[in-house]
Design a protein around this motif. Structure first.
Motif, PDB file in Angstrom:
ATOM      1  N   VAL A 211      -9.990  25.325 -23.408  1.00 20.80           N
ATOM      2  CA  VAL A 211      -8.700  25.300 -22.716  1.00 20.80           C
ATOM      3  C   VAL A 211      -8.624  24.131 -21.731  1.00 20.80           C
ATOM      4  N   LEU A 212      -9.678  23.920 -20.953  1.00 19.70           N
ATOM      5  CA  LEU A 212      -9.619  22.969 -19.853  1.00 19.70           C
ATOM      6  C   LEU A 212     -10.026  21.544 -20.236  1.00 19.70           C
ATOM      7  N   LEU A 213     -11.006  21.396 -21.124  1.00 24.74           N
ATOM      8  CA  LEU A 213     -11.626  20.082 -21.299  1.00 24.74           C
ATOM      9  C   LEU A 213     -11.595  19.526 -22.718  1.00 24.74           C
ATOM     10  N   ALA A 214     -11.403  20.372 -23.722  1.00 20.31           N
ATOM     11  CA  ALA A 214     -11.485  19.881 -25.100  1.00 20.31           C
ATOM     12  C   ALA A 214     -10.471  18.773 -25.369  1.00 20.31           C
ATOM     13  N   SER A 215      -9.260  18.903 -24.817  1.00 19.19           N
ATOM     14  CA  SER A 215      -8.224  17.898 -25.060  1.00 19.19           C
ATOM     15  C   SER A 215      -8.491  16.581 -24.342  1.00 19.19           C
ATOM     16  N   LEU A 216      -9.490  16.571 -23.442  1.00 21.50           N
ATOM     17  CA  LEU A 216      -9.792  15.361 -22.670  1.00 21.50           C
ATOM     18  C   LEU A 216     -10.953  14.575 -23.260  1.00 21.50           C
ATOM     19  N   GLN A 217     -11.489  15.001 -24.388  1.00 18.74           N
ATOM     20  CA  GLN A 217     -12.705  14.409 -24.924  1.00 18.74           C
ATOM     21  C   GLN A 217     -12.589  12.908 -25.159  1.00 18.74           C
ATOM     22  N   GLN A 218     -11.439  12.457 -25.649  1.00 15.14           N
ATOM     23  CA  GLN A 218     -11.290  11.029 -25.920  1.00 15.14           C
ATOM     24  C   GLN A 218     -11.398  10.204 -24.640  1.00 15.14           C
ATOM     25  N   ASP A 219     -10.997  10.771 -23.503  1.00 16.72           N
ATOM     26  CA  ASP A 219     -11.081  10.055 -22.224  1.00 16.72           C
ATOM     27  C   ASP A 219     -12.500  10.069 -21.657  1.00 16.72           C
ATOM     28  N   LEU A 220     -13.338  10.986 -22.141  1.00 15.14           N
ATOM     29  CA  LEU A 220     -14.694  11.122 -21.601  1.00 15.14           C
ATOM     30  C   LEU A 220     -15.735  10.419 -22.468  1.00 15.14           C
ATOM     31  N   ALA A 221     -15.302   9.708 -23.493  1.00 11.42           N
ATOM     32  CA  ALA A 221     -16.242   8.945 -24.333  1.00 11.42           C
ATOM     33  C   ALA A 221     -16.897   7.857 -23.487  1.00 11.42           C
ATOM     34  N   GLY A 222     -18.217   7.838 -23.449  1.00 12.61           N
ATOM     35  CA  GLY A 222     -18.953   6.853 -22.657  1.00 12.61           C
ATOM     36  C   GLY A 222     -19.103   7.213 -21.201  1.00 12.61           C
ATOM     37  N   VAL A 223     -18.522   8.337 -20.774  1.00 10.80           N
ATOM     38  CA  VAL A 223     -18.610   8.772 -19.374  1.00 10.80           C
ATOM     39  C   VAL A 223     -19.890   9.567 -19.148  1.00 10.80           C
ATOM     40  N   LYS A 224     -20.582   9.283 -18.062  1.00 10.83           N
ATOM     41  CA  LYS A 224     -21.808  10.008 -17.723  1.00 10.83           C
ATOM     42  C   LYS A 224     -21.638  10.884 -16.481  1.00 10.83           C
ATOM     43  N   ARG A 225     -20.670  10.520 -15.635  1.00 13.81           N
ATOM     44  CA  ARG A 225     -20.462  11.261 -14.381  1.00 13.81           C
ATOM     45  C   ARG A 225     -19.004  11.717 -14.297  1.00 13.81           C
ATOM     46  N   ILE A 226     -18.809  12.990 -13.923  1.00 11.14           N
ATOM     47  CA  ILE A 226     -17.467  13.541 -13.754  1.00 11.14           C
ATOM     48  C   ILE A 226     -17.332  14.095 -12.342  1.00 11.14           C
ATOM     49  N   ILE A 227     -16.268  13.702 -11.671  1.00 15.79           N
ATOM     50  CA  ILE A 227     -15.917  14.256 -10.363  1.00 15.79           C
ATOM     51  C   ILE A 227     -14.775  15.240 -10.600  1.00 15.79           C
ATOM     52  N   ILE A 228     -15.001  16.514 -10.340  1.00 11.53           N
ATOM     53  CA  ILE A 228     -14.022  17.561 -10.620  1.00 11.53           C
ATOM     54  C   ILE A 228     -13.325  17.965  -9.327  1.00 11.53           C
ATOM     55  N   ILE A 229     -11.991  17.918  -9.345  1.00 14.23           N
ATOM     56  CA  ILE A 229     -11.183  18.387  -8.220  1.00 14.23           C
ATOM     57  C   ILE A 229     -10.459  19.647  -8.683  1.00 14.23           C
ATOM     58  N   PRO A 230     -10.983  20.845  -8.381  1.00 16.60           N
ATOM     59  CA  PRO A 230     -10.378  22.086  -8.886  1.00 16.60           C
ATOM     60  C   PRO A 230      -9.074  22.402  -8.157  1.00 16.60           C
ATOM     61  N   ASP A 231      -8.523  23.558  -8.461  1.00  8.38           N
ATOM     62  CA  ASP A 231      -7.337  24.050  -7.773  1.00  8.38           C
ATOM     63  C   ASP A 231      -7.288  25.565  -7.915  1.00  8.38           C
ATOM     64  N   GLN A 232      -6.927  26.233  -6.827  1.00  2.00           N
ATOM     65  CA  GLN A 232      -6.782  27.683  -6.801  1.00  2.00           C
ATOM     66  C   GLN A 232      -7.990  28.390  -7.425  1.00  2.00           C
ATOM     67  N   GLN A 233      -7.791  29.224  -8.466  1.00  2.00           N
ATOM     68  CA  GLN A 233      -8.912  29.995  -9.002  1.00  2.00           C
ATOM     69  C   GLN A 233      -9.998  29.134  -9.626  1.00  2.00           C
ATOM     70  N   LEU A 234      -9.701  27.883  -9.924  1.00  2.00           N
ATOM     71  CA  LEU A 234     -10.716  26.997 -10.504  1.00  2.00           C
ATOM     72  C   LEU A 234     -11.829  26.678  -9.510  1.00  2.00           C
ATOM     73  N   TYR A 235     -11.574  26.892  -8.221  1.00  2.00           N
ATOM     74  CA  TYR A 235     -12.634  26.665  -7.233  1.00  2.00           C
ATOM     75  C   TYR A 235     -13.801  27.623  -7.446  1.00  2.00           C
ATOM     76  N   SER A 236     -13.546  28.769  -8.045  1.00  2.00           N
ATOM     77  CA  SER A 236     -14.612  29.752  -8.261  1.00  2.00           C
ATOM     78  C   SER A 236     -15.225  29.657  -9.655  1.00  2.00           C
TER      79      SER A 236
END
Length: 400
Positions: A211-236
């Motif tokens: 749900v959250l990340l599969a659609s972003l795979q093309q943008d994460l090609a070659g990426v080694k580090r991810i900075i995640i900024i959650p929101d609301q329930q995603l903080y937990s």
């Protein structure tokens, strides 16, 4: 606190603007409004949660700090607003209401003037003290080609995400409602806490990942580090435990989380990655190998080293290994303290470092290995996670 509904209700105007701007195709502006909303939420939380802590526990200790004065001035405004509201409800004399109104105007002006002073003296702090426009272009310039930022916005009907890299920003609309996501996260956490079968945990982790990340795979090609900024329930949500069918997210990427881009940018500015000096602080003299660290390091025995020296050393080195005995304070976590003495000896201000003192340090370190050689009580997993996140938000990108 970020997931509490009564706080989030106050952020409704920001989320309405985010949805409106996305519908208009203004994804950049939508992200700016989202960041301003998160900055306002952080400011409100500091005001509500920080002031009682300062009053009851620290006296005027934080007066030397910009944040201490900001909270004090905000407290004056809040107190006068409450007094004025009560006076209006009780229909008190017009002279009383006029007097309170004038006092409130003075308090607000004093707070605004201090904001301006902080902006002149420490411009990097102002984004943490009041909502300001985040300079996303500067953040993009700070990212290397192997790092990406993923920021989320959760509304009742839809969830949006932004992928920020050095060269572009993309916006996505995710096919799940906020209530459904909350149920998935609650179930996922409960499965982990109750140690249910691994395949069941992985199945739920896979569903959330899709749900959250599969659609972003093309943008994460070659990426080694991810900075995640959650929101609301995603903080937990424990992002590290999400499962793509073959690997956990922590096996694929180096993960960092932050309350907002402003918070991450604030900590990033104090990083220094040009040197690779290590500091080892032990509560005994016996030297040991520092996990295969081959370069020179400084060894310090905390039992015979002054408190101020320890604090200065902690802010000067790139790699830190710290053995310490801790006293956990559940009622006021910022009063959790680290002892620079033997556990049987009485604690004093000179042989104790409080957690709030560590938060005032300008960390230069890229890595901290914290080893508790003694605890006054057992710590639940949530407490460990919270402690790590506090230090992470404060500028330590990696911590064990």
């Amino acid at each position: 606190h970020y997931g509490r509904s009564d706080w989030l209700e106050r952020q409704g105007i920001y989320y309405q603007m985010v949805e409106y701007l996305i519908q208009q195709g203004n994804y950049w502006q939508a992200l700016e409004f989202l960041e301003r909303g998160k900055a306002k939420l952080a400011s409100d939380l500091l005001l509500k949660a920080g002031l009682p802590f300062i009053r009851r526990c620290l006296s005027r200790e934080l007066d030397k700090n910009y944040l201490g004065w900001i909270l004090a001035y905000q407290d004056d405004v809040l107190r006068l607003e409450i007094c004025l509201k009560k006076a209006l409800l009780k229909t008190q004399a017009i002279t009383v209401i006029d007097s309170l109104t004038r006092q409130l105007e003075v308090a607000r002006e004093r707070l605004n003037q201090y904001y301006q002073q902080v902006g002149r003296e420490r411009p990097e702090l102002i984004s943490l003290l009041k909502p300001v426009k985040v300079e996303i272009t500067k953040i993009q310039q700070a990212l290397d080609r192997q790092t990406a930022v993923i920021e989320f916005a959760v509304t009742s009907e839809k969830i949006y995400s932004w992928v920020i890299t050095r060269s572009y920003i993309k916006n996505y609309q995710l096919e799940i409602t906020g209530s459904r996501l909350k149920d998935l996260i609650t179930n996922f956490r409960q499965q982990i806490i109750s140690e249910q079968p691994l395949n069941k945990i992985q199945s739920t982790g896979y569903e959330i990942y899709q749900v959250l990340l599969a659609s972003l795979q093309q943008d994460l090609a070659g990426v080694k580090r991810i900075i995640i900024i959650p929101d609301q329930q995603l903080y937990s949500l424990p992002f590290a435990a999400l499962f793509d069918g073959q690997q956990y997210l922590i096996e694929k990427f180096h993960l960092t989380t932050a309350p907002s881009l402003n918070f991450w940018w604030f900590s990033y500015q104090f990083r220094n990655i040009n040197n690779t000096q290590a500091l080892i602080i032990k509560n005994r003299d016996k030297p040991e190998v520092f996990f295969g660290y081959q370069q020179e390091y400084k060894l310090v025995n905390s039992l015979n080293t002054k408190k101020e020296t320890i604090k200065n050393l902690l802010s000067e080195y790139d790699y830190l290994y710290w053995e310490v005995t801790a006293q956990i304070c559940e009622d006021y976590p910022l009063l959790t303290h680290f002892l620079l003495t033997q556990t049987k000896q009485p604690t004093t201000k000179e042989n104790t470092i409080y957690l709030y003192e560590l938060l005032k340090l300008r960390w230069r370190a890229n890595f901290l290995f914290l080893v508790f050689t003694g605890l006054n009580q057992a710590m639940e997993n949530e407490a460990w996670i919270s402690l790590c996140q506090i230090l992470n938000y404060n500028g330590l990108p990696s911590l064990i």
